[in-house]
Every structure is written in C-alpha cells, then in structure tokens.
Motif scaffolding. Structure first.
Motif, PDB file in Angstrom:
ATOM      1  N   ILE A   1       0.831  -1.194   0.000  1.00 45.04           N
ATOM      2  CA  ILE A   1       0.000   0.000   0.000  1.00 45.04           C
ATOM      3  C   ILE A   1       0.874   1.256   0.000  1.00 45.04           C
ATOM      4  O   ILE A   1       0.605   2.212  -0.695  1.00 45.04           O
ATOM      5  N   ARG A   2       1.931   1.225   0.785  1.00 42.91           N
ATOM      6  CA  ARG A   2       2.833   2.379   0.796  1.00 42.91           C
ATOM      7  C   ARG A   2       4.261   1.887   0.605  1.00 42.91           C
ATOM      8  O   ARG A   2       4.601   0.760   0.952  1.00 42.91           O
ATOM      9  N   CYS A   3       5.077   2.733   0.086  1.00 44.37           N
ATOM     10  CA  CYS A   3       6.474   2.406  -0.179  1.00 44.37           C
ATOM     11  C   CYS A   3       7.226   2.331   1.146  1.00 44.37           C
ATOM     12  O   CYS A   3       6.980   3.140   2.056  1.00 44.37           O
ATOM     13  N   PRO A   4       8.152   1.378   1.304  1.00 46.30           N
ATOM     14  CA  PRO A   4       8.881   1.295   2.575  1.00 46.30           C
ATOM     15  C   PRO A   4       9.739   2.529   2.870  1.00 46.30           C
ATOM     16  O   PRO A   4      10.054   2.803   4.010  1.00 46.30           O
ATOM     17  N   ALA A   5      10.090   3.284   1.848  1.00 45.95           N
ATOM     18  CA  ALA A   5      10.934   4.453   2.060  1.00 45.95           C
ATOM     19  C   ALA A   5      10.164   5.680   2.511  1.00 45.95           C
ATOM     20  O   ALA A   5      10.765   6.668   2.926  1.00 45.95           O
ATOM     21  N   THR A   6       8.842   5.646   2.453  1.00 50.15           N
ATOM     22  CA  THR A   6       8.073   6.819   2.868  1.00 50.15           C
ATOM     23  C   THR A   6       8.056   6.914   4.385  1.00 50.15           C
ATOM     24  O   THR A   6       7.952   5.917   5.093  1.00 50.15           O
ATOM     25  N   ILE A   7       8.163   8.125   4.874  1.00 46.76           N
ATOM     26  CA  ILE A   7       8.176   8.374   6.325  1.00 46.76           C
ATOM     27  C   ILE A   7       6.782   8.830   6.714  1.00 46.76           C
ATOM     28  O   ILE A   7       6.326   9.900   6.305  1.00 46.76           O
ATOM     29  N   ASP A   8       6.085   8.005   7.512  1.00 44.46           N
ATOM     30  CA  ASP A   8       4.731   8.367   7.893  1.00 44.46           C
ATOM     31  C   ASP A   8       4.700   9.211   9.166  1.00 44.46           C
ATOM     32  O   ASP A   8       3.740   9.913   9.420  1.00 44.46           O
TER      33      ASP A   8
END
Length: 130
Positions: A47-54
């Motif tokens: 669902i989201r890229c592992p590199a994105t910082i939530d």
C-alpha cells in the motif's frame, strides 16, 4: 433487443457461477469462508512504499548519568576481579625455597579416604553376583 439478450446472458452466467463451483472450492482449505488467496492483489500487496516516512522519529534526550547502561561487559562481575599477581622467580629464590624444605610431612598430603582393607567373601555363591 441485443442489449437485453446480453444482460440476460450475463445474469444467467452470474447465477450459474454462484451455484456451480470449481472442484477445489467445494472441499479443502479453499472451501472455508475465511480462506484468503495466497497471492494478494496488486492494490493490496504494498500500500505504501517502505521508504516513505509516515511520522517523525522520536529521539530520546536524557542526561547520560541517568541512562541505564545496557552493555554486558560493564555489568559483568567476573571482570571486576583484582588482577592476578605474577611473581618472577630468580635462581637464588628457588635455591632458597628448596633449602628451606627438604622433605614432605604427612600433613602436607590429604587424608586417605579408605583406611581399612576390604575383606572379600570367597564362599559367596557365584562370586556374589547371584
């Protein structure tokens, strides 16, 4: 007319799909209502890229003397022993030590555990094993 025939055909196919199942969906693990497909859909896979910082990283700040030290070797009590004393013996020291003590006494050795002789019974049947 062609449109109504197409919709009637599609509704018939959908009705048949509801009642006629594939053989592996009738029995086995696939027949269970909680069964999930082993291969996820492309929209469910990532669902989201592992590199994105939530969320922002939380960096703890504290005085160094108030922080518990998790290092093992700092808490290991076996490493807190006093250093081993080593003596270098010279030849004069060895000669003096041997001249002081020429013989050994009985108290220098540990006491003998068995002080009596063992008496074996020669008349035992089968050597005592029967």
């Amino acid at each position: 007319m062609a449109k109504s025939a197409a919709t009637a055909t599609s509704s018939l196919v959908q009705t048949l799909r509801r009642y006629i199942k594939k053989p592996w969906e009738i029995t086995g693990p696939c027949a269970h209502p909680e069964y999930l497909e082993s291969v996820p859909k492309a929209t469910e896979y990532r669902i989201r890229c592992p590199a994105t910082i939530d969320q922002e990283a939380i960096i703890p700040t504290a005085d160094p003397e108030n922080v518990y030290n998790i290092l093992y070797h700092a808490r290991d009590q076996r490493r807190n022993r006093p250093p081993i004393r080593r003596h270098v013996l010279k030849k004069e020291d060895v000669v003096q030590m041997t001249s002081e003590k020429k013989t050994f006494e009985e108290s220098d050795f540990p006491k003998v555990y068995l002080t009596t002789t063992v008496e074996e019974d020669e008349n035992a049947c089968g050597g005592g094993y029967e």
